[in-house]
Every structure is written in structure tokens, then in C-alpha cells.
Scaffold this active site. Structure first.
Site, mmCIF file in Angstrom:
data_model
loop_
_atom_site.group_PDB
_atom_site.id
_atom_site.type_symbol
_atom_site.label_atom_id
_atom_site.label_comp_id
_atom_site.label_asym_id
_atom_site.label_seq_id
_atom_site.Cartn_x
_atom_site.Cartn_y
_atom_site.Cartn_z
ATOM 1 N N TYR A 124 -5.813 7.829 -26.372
ATOM 2 C CA TYR A 124 -5.076 7.756 -27.639
ATOM 3 C C TYR A 124 -5.704 8.715 -28.649
ATOM 4 O O TYR A 124 -5.004 9.498 -29.292
ATOM 5 C CB TYR A 124 -5.093 6.322 -28.160
ATOM 6 C CG TYR A 124 -4.421 6.162 -29.497
ATOM 7 C CD1 TYR A 124 -3.038 6.265 -29.622
ATOM 8 C CD2 TYR A 124 -5.169 5.909 -30.651
ATOM 9 C CE1 TYR A 124 -2.413 6.121 -30.855
ATOM 10 C CE2 TYR A 124 -4.550 5.756 -31.885
ATOM 11 C CZ TYR A 124 -3.166 5.865 -31.983
ATOM 12 O OH TYR A 124 -2.551 5.719 -33.211
ATOM 13 N N SER B 207 -3.899 9.972 -36.744
ATOM 14 C CA SER B 207 -4.667 8.731 -36.932
ATOM 15 C C SER B 207 -6.105 9.086 -37.291
ATOM 16 O O SER B 207 -6.615 10.145 -36.901
ATOM 17 C CB SER B 207 -4.644 7.946 -35.623
ATOM 18 O OG SER B 207 -5.647 6.951 -35.618
ATOM 19 N N GLY C 134 10.860 7.101 -33.373
ATOM 20 C CA GLY C 134 10.286 5.756 -33.400
ATOM 21 C C GLY C 134 10.582 5.037 -34.701
ATOM 22 O O GLY C 134 9.710 4.371 -35.275
ATOM 23 N N ALA C 135 11.844 5.147 -35.157
ATOM 24 C CA ALA C 135 12.196 4.626 -36.483
ATOM 25 C C ALA C 135 12.755 3.213 -36.442
ATOM 26 O O ALA C 135 13.162 2.694 -37.473
ATOM 27 C CB ALA C 135 13.205 5.559 -37.150
ATOM 28 N N ASN C 136 12.762 2.590 -35.267
ATOM 29 C CA ASN C 136 13.345 1.245 -35.202
ATOM 30 C C ASN C 136 12.403 0.168 -35.730
ATOM 31 O O ASN C 136 12.824 -0.957 -35.990
ATOM 32 C CB ASN C 136 13.787 0.905 -33.770
ATOM 33 C CG ASN C 136 12.670 1.063 -32.761
ATOM 34 O OD1 ASN C 136 12.368 2.184 -32.369
ATOM 35 N ND2 ASN C 136 12.047 -0.032 -32.351
ATOM 36 N N THR C 137 11.124 0.518 -35.888
ATOM 37 C CA THR C 137 10.152 -0.491 -36.330
ATOM 38 C C THR C 137 8.982 0.183 -37.043
ATOM 39 O O THR C 137 8.886 1.414 -37.074
ATOM 40 C CB THR C 137 9.660 -1.315 -35.109
ATOM 41 O OG1 THR C 137 8.864 -2.406 -35.564
ATOM 42 C CG2 THR C 137 8.832 -0.471 -34.159
ATOM 43 N N GLY C 138 8.114 -0.654 -37.616
ATOM 44 C CA GLY C 138 6.828 -0.169 -38.150
ATOM 45 C C GLY C 138 6.950 0.920 -39.205
ATOM 46 O O GLY C 138 7.818 0.892 -40.073
ATOM 47 N N ILE C 139 6.032 1.882 -39.092
ATOM 48 C CA ILE C 139 5.934 2.948 -40.085
ATOM 49 C C ILE C 139 7.173 3.841 -40.062
ATOM 50 O O ILE C 139 7.655 4.287 -41.107
ATOM 51 C CB ILE C 139 4.637 3.746 -39.821
ATOM 52 C CG1 ILE C 139 3.434 2.848 -40.141
ATOM 53 C CG2 ILE C 139 4.597 5.031 -40.621
ATOM 54 C CD1 ILE C 139 2.117 3.332 -39.574
ATOM 55 N N GLY C 140 7.717 4.078 -38.875
ATOM 56 C CA GLY C 140 8.918 4.911 -38.772
ATOM 57 C C GLY C 140 10.100 4.277 -39.479
ATOM 58 O O GLY C 140 10.864 4.963 -40.187
HETATM 59 N N1 NAP Z 1 -0.273 0.960 -37.337
HETATM 60 C C1 NAP Z 1 -1.473 1.538 -37.381
HETATM 61 O O1 NAP Z 1 -2.482 0.874 -37.683
HETATM 62 C C2 NAP Z 1 -1.627 2.995 -37.062
HETATM 63 C C3 NAP Z 1 -2.880 3.593 -37.240
HETATM 64 C C4 NAP Z 1 -3.027 4.945 -36.983
HETATM 65 C C5 NAP Z 1 -1.945 5.692 -36.568
HETATM 66 N N2 NAP Z 1 -0.734 5.099 -36.383
HETATM 67 C C6 NAP Z 1 0.399 5.939 -35.923
HETATM 68 O O2 NAP Z 1 1.563 5.633 -36.651
HETATM 69 C C7 NAP Z 1 2.711 5.957 -35.855
HETATM 70 C C8 NAP Z 1 3.716 4.821 -35.927
HETATM 71 O O3 NAP Z 1 3.163 3.681 -35.288
HETATM 72 P P1 NAP Z 1 3.437 2.197 -35.799
HETATM 73 O O4 NAP Z 1 2.154 1.683 -36.307
HETATM 74 O O5 NAP Z 1 4.637 2.120 -36.644
HETATM 75 O O6 NAP Z 1 3.683 1.494 -34.369
HETATM 76 P P2 NAP Z 1 4.897 0.667 -33.759
HETATM 77 O O7 NAP Z 1 5.321 -0.391 -34.718
HETATM 78 O O8 NAP Z 1 4.450 0.268 -32.396
HETATM 79 O O9 NAP Z 1 6.076 1.753 -33.639
HETATM 80 C C9 NAP Z 1 5.994 2.780 -32.675
HETATM 81 C C10 NAP Z 1 7.374 3.383 -32.472
HETATM 82 O O10 NAP Z 1 7.272 4.371 -31.426
HETATM 83 C C11 NAP Z 1 8.327 4.135 -30.504
HETATM 84 N N3 NAP Z 1 8.065 4.653 -29.166
HETATM 85 C C12 NAP Z 1 7.121 4.242 -28.284
HETATM 86 N N4 NAP Z 1 7.254 4.920 -27.128
HETATM 87 C C13 NAP Z 1 8.307 5.757 -27.275
HETATM 88 C C14 NAP Z 1 8.959 6.697 -26.428
HETATM 89 N N5 NAP Z 1 8.572 6.878 -25.154
HETATM 90 N N6 NAP Z 1 10.002 7.383 -26.920
HETATM 91 C C15 NAP Z 1 10.439 7.193 -28.190
HETATM 92 N N7 NAP Z 1 9.884 6.308 -29.037
HETATM 93 C C16 NAP Z 1 8.825 5.596 -28.573
HETATM 94 C C17 NAP Z 1 8.501 2.619 -30.497
HETATM 95 O O11 NAP Z 1 9.746 2.268 -29.909
HETATM 96 P P3 NAP Z 1 9.957 0.797 -29.233
HETATM 97 O O12 NAP Z 1 10.009 -0.185 -30.365
HETATM 98 O O13 NAP Z 1 11.234 0.922 -28.475
HETATM 99 O O14 NAP Z 1 8.765 0.569 -28.335
HETATM 100 C C18 NAP Z 1 8.425 2.366 -31.993
HETATM 101 O O15 NAP Z 1 9.657 2.667 -32.584
HETATM 102 C C19 NAP Z 1 2.177 6.235 -34.446
HETATM 103 O O16 NAP Z 1 2.149 7.622 -34.230
HETATM 104 C C20 NAP Z 1 0.765 5.672 -34.471
HETATM 105 O O17 NAP Z 1 -0.087 6.367 -33.590
HETATM 106 C C21 NAP Z 1 -0.545 3.760 -36.619
#
Ligand code: NAP
Length: 289
Positions: free
Chosen positions: A163, A144, A21-27
Site C-alpha cells: 500500500y 497518503s 471511487g465516489a460511491n463512498t468515503g472521501i470520494g
Molecule cells: N481513510 C483514510 O484514513 C485514508 C488515509 C490515507 C489515504 N486514504 C486514501 O483516500 C482514498 C479514498 O479512500 P477512502 O478512505 O474513501 O476509502 P473507501 O471508503 O474504502 O473508498 C474507496 C473507494 O475506492 C473504490 N475502489 C476500490 N477498488 C476499486 C476498483 N478496483 N475500481 C474502482 N474503484 C475501486 C471503492 O469502491 P467499492 O465501494 O465498490 O469497494 C470505494 O469507492 C484512497 O486513495 C485511500 O488510499 C485514505
């Protein structure tokens, strides 16, 4: 160490890191920081166009791998492809996640549980033979704060999905994996971002999404800040297997990354073993340790 930042990441030259999931966000921020420190980063994403676009923004020493965690076939193909391209894996960052989504994976599992836990369980097991020979290799799984509200019914894992439950599973998995890795070159750790202004709430109702994003913004939780606990767990030379990193400030929602305490439920060894056995049965992936 107080105020640990990306400037504290040691040299990562000659190291190979896979980030899901490295295309956006935390990744994306995790991959970018590791690349800046010299690592070869492999962006494991379900959408190759998005992955290539993100790789272009990170720099030349990047690679992309198609990985849909909602399909065990895709997970197996991704692991085979990685092994065909690389002899070693230093860091596996199990970061991808979904929340607020209902439905099933290709294999019939609840989508949140399937993507957030079972897909990563399978991927890690299938990549481990590239990590075990590598001194200092680490598996970091992103959980989380919400894991504290999670419950898991191991009798009905196929359909029981929330979740919070999937994020509890991330921690149960990390603890059991780290125990199984005892005496090897590889350790398992976990991290959580607190909150961050990412796309994570894209499937959630506005009622949930807007307040969460407003709070994250007010607290200054950019995606780059959200990536710091993962980066510390992955690279701090003093970090140990089994540890969990999150923001060190009040309620773990703000501040720089520090070692934090996971819930008592996540530290229950019976639950860890039960989850492992069911995950093994549901995915068919048996670990080499
Ligand atoms: N942001 C917060 O406030 C928060 C809080 C607590 C925990 N987290 C955790 O942090 C981690 C990163 O989340 P984020 O906040 O960066 O969210 P995000 O911006 O929504 O990024 C999520 C990533 O996961 C990918 N993904 C979703 N479904 C997938 C699948 N079936 N196969 C492969 N990749 C998939 C998405 O790809 P697409 O772009 O193609 O959909 C995207 O690259 C997650 O584990 C989340 O639970 C985040």
C-alpha cells in the site's frame, strides 16, 4: 489561508469532474461538495448499483460510469464511454484505493499497485485529450501519509506491491505528470486526507483497522474533513501544479488543508521517470504529452 473549508470552493458551474471511487468515503464527499458548487460530477465506480445509489444521494446533476481499476479493459471502456458522453473534462480526481488486500488484477499486477497506481495512470492518460483544451483543468491524485514508508522496485513492478509503495507511486506519478504537462492548460496536484473514518480498512486485520478508526474518530476526521485536502487541490485558485495538500496540523493528521511537503523519495526525478516508463510499458498507455 487558514481553516480552508468547502465554503471556500469557488463556483463550479459548467465544469465537469470525474471522481474515481465516489460511491463512498472521501470520494463521495468530494463529489458531493463539487456538485453543491455547481459541477457536473461523474461517479466512476466499479459497482454501478452502489454508484447510482450514491448519485441519488448527491442530486440530479450527476452521472455514473462503470470503472474497475483492477482491469485495463474496464479502464479503456470507461475512458471511451466518457469521451462519447462528454466533450470536456475539468477535474479528474484519482481517489479510489484499496489497502490490506492481496491478490492480482485481471492483468496480473499486484492488486494494490494495480488499482491505486497503474489503473489511475492508464485512466488519466486515456482521458487527457478531454482535459488539455480546457483552461484550468486539473488532475488530483489522492496519496497518503503512508507514502513515506513506501519503496518501489521498478525492476519488478508487476509483483512488487505494498500500500505504501502504491501511495508513493501516486506522488511520483503526480510530479512526473505535472512536468510533462508544463506549458499546457492542465496541471497535476496531489492530496492526502490524514486519516478518515471511511471503509478503507475493510480488508485489513482488526488489529490494524480498529486503532486507526478510533484515532481518526478521536481526531474528528470525518469523511467530509478527509475530502478537504482533495477539494482544495482541485479548486483553490491559488493552488499550483506539483503541489501536495494535506491537513495542516500536527503530523498532518488533523486540521484544515494546507500545502504540505511530500517525502524526498517522492521528489526524486530519476524515480519519477523510471516509474513512468515502466507504467507505460505495463499498461500500454502512451500519453499525448
Ligand atoms: N481513510 C483514510 O484514513 C485514508 C488515509 C490515507 C489515504 N486514504 C486514501 O483516500 C482514498 C479514498 O479512500 P477512502 O478512505 O474513501 O476509502 P473507501 O471508503 O474504502 O473508498 C474507496 C473507494 O475506492 C473504490 N475502489 C476500490 N477498488 C476499486 C476498483 N478496483 N475500481 C474502482 N474503484 C475501486 C471503492 O469502491 P467499492 O465501494 O465498490 O469497494 C470505494 O469507492 C484512497 O486513495 C485511500 O488510499 C485514505
Amino acid at each position: 489561508m487558514d481553516n480552508w473549508t468547502a465554503a471556500n470552493i469557488p463556483d463550479q458551474q459548467r465544469r465537469v469532474a470525474v471522481i474515481t471511487g465516489a460511491n463512498t468515503g472521501i470520494g463521495f464527499e468530494t463529489a458531493s461538495a463539487l456538485a453543491r458548487c455547481g459541477a457536473r460530477v461523474v461517479l466512476a465506480c466499479r459497482n454501478l448499483d452502489k454508484a447510482k445509489e450514491a448519485a441519488g444521494r448527491i442530486g440530479p446533476d450527476t452521472d455514473v460510469l462503470r470503472l474497475d481499476l483492477a482491469s485495463l479493459t474496464s479502464v479503456r471502456e470507461a475512458a471511451d464511454e466518457f469521451q462519447a458522453r462528454y466533450e470536456r473534462l475539468d477535474l479528474l480526481i484519482n481517489n479510489a484505493g484499496v489497502t490490506g488486500l492481496t491478490g492480482r488484477t485481471r492483468d496480473g499486477f499486484d492488486i494494490q499497485f494495480g488499482v491505486n497506481h497503474l489503473g489511475h495512470y492508464a485512466l488519466t492518460g486515456l482521458l487527457l485529450n478531454r482535459m488539455l483544451p480546457v483552461p484550468g483543468s486539473r488532475v488530483v491524485t489522492v496519496s497518503s501519509i503512508g507514502h513515506r514508508f513506501g519503496r518501489i522496485d521498478t525492476e519488478d513492478l508487476r509483483s512488487a506491491g505494498t500500500y505504501a509503495g502504491s501511495k508513493l507511486a501516486n506522488l511520483l506519478f503526480t510530479h512526473e505528470l505535472n512536468r510533462r504537462l508544463d506549458g499546457s492548460n492542465t496541471v497535476a496536484l496531489a492530496a492526502h486526507p490524514g486519516g478518515a473514518t471511511t471503509e478503507i480498512f475493510r480488508y485489513s486485520s482488526a488489529l490494524f483497522r480498529i486503532p486507526n478508526l478510533v484515532i481518526a474518530r478521536l481526531l474528528g476526521r470525518t469523511p467530509a474533513m478527509g475530502a478537504l485536502p482533495t477539494l482544495r487541490a482541485a479548486t483553490d485558485p491559488t493552488a499550483q501544479g506539483g503541489e501536495y495538500y494535506g491537513p495542516g496540523g500536527l503530523f498532518e493528521v488533523r486540521g484544515y488543508p494546507q500545502r504540505v511537503q511530500a517525502s524526498a523519495r517522492s521528489r526524486d526525478s530519476g524515480s519519477q521517470q523510471r516509474l513512468w516508463e515502466v507504467s507505460e510499458r505495463l499498461t500500454g498507455v502512451v500519453y499525448p504529452v
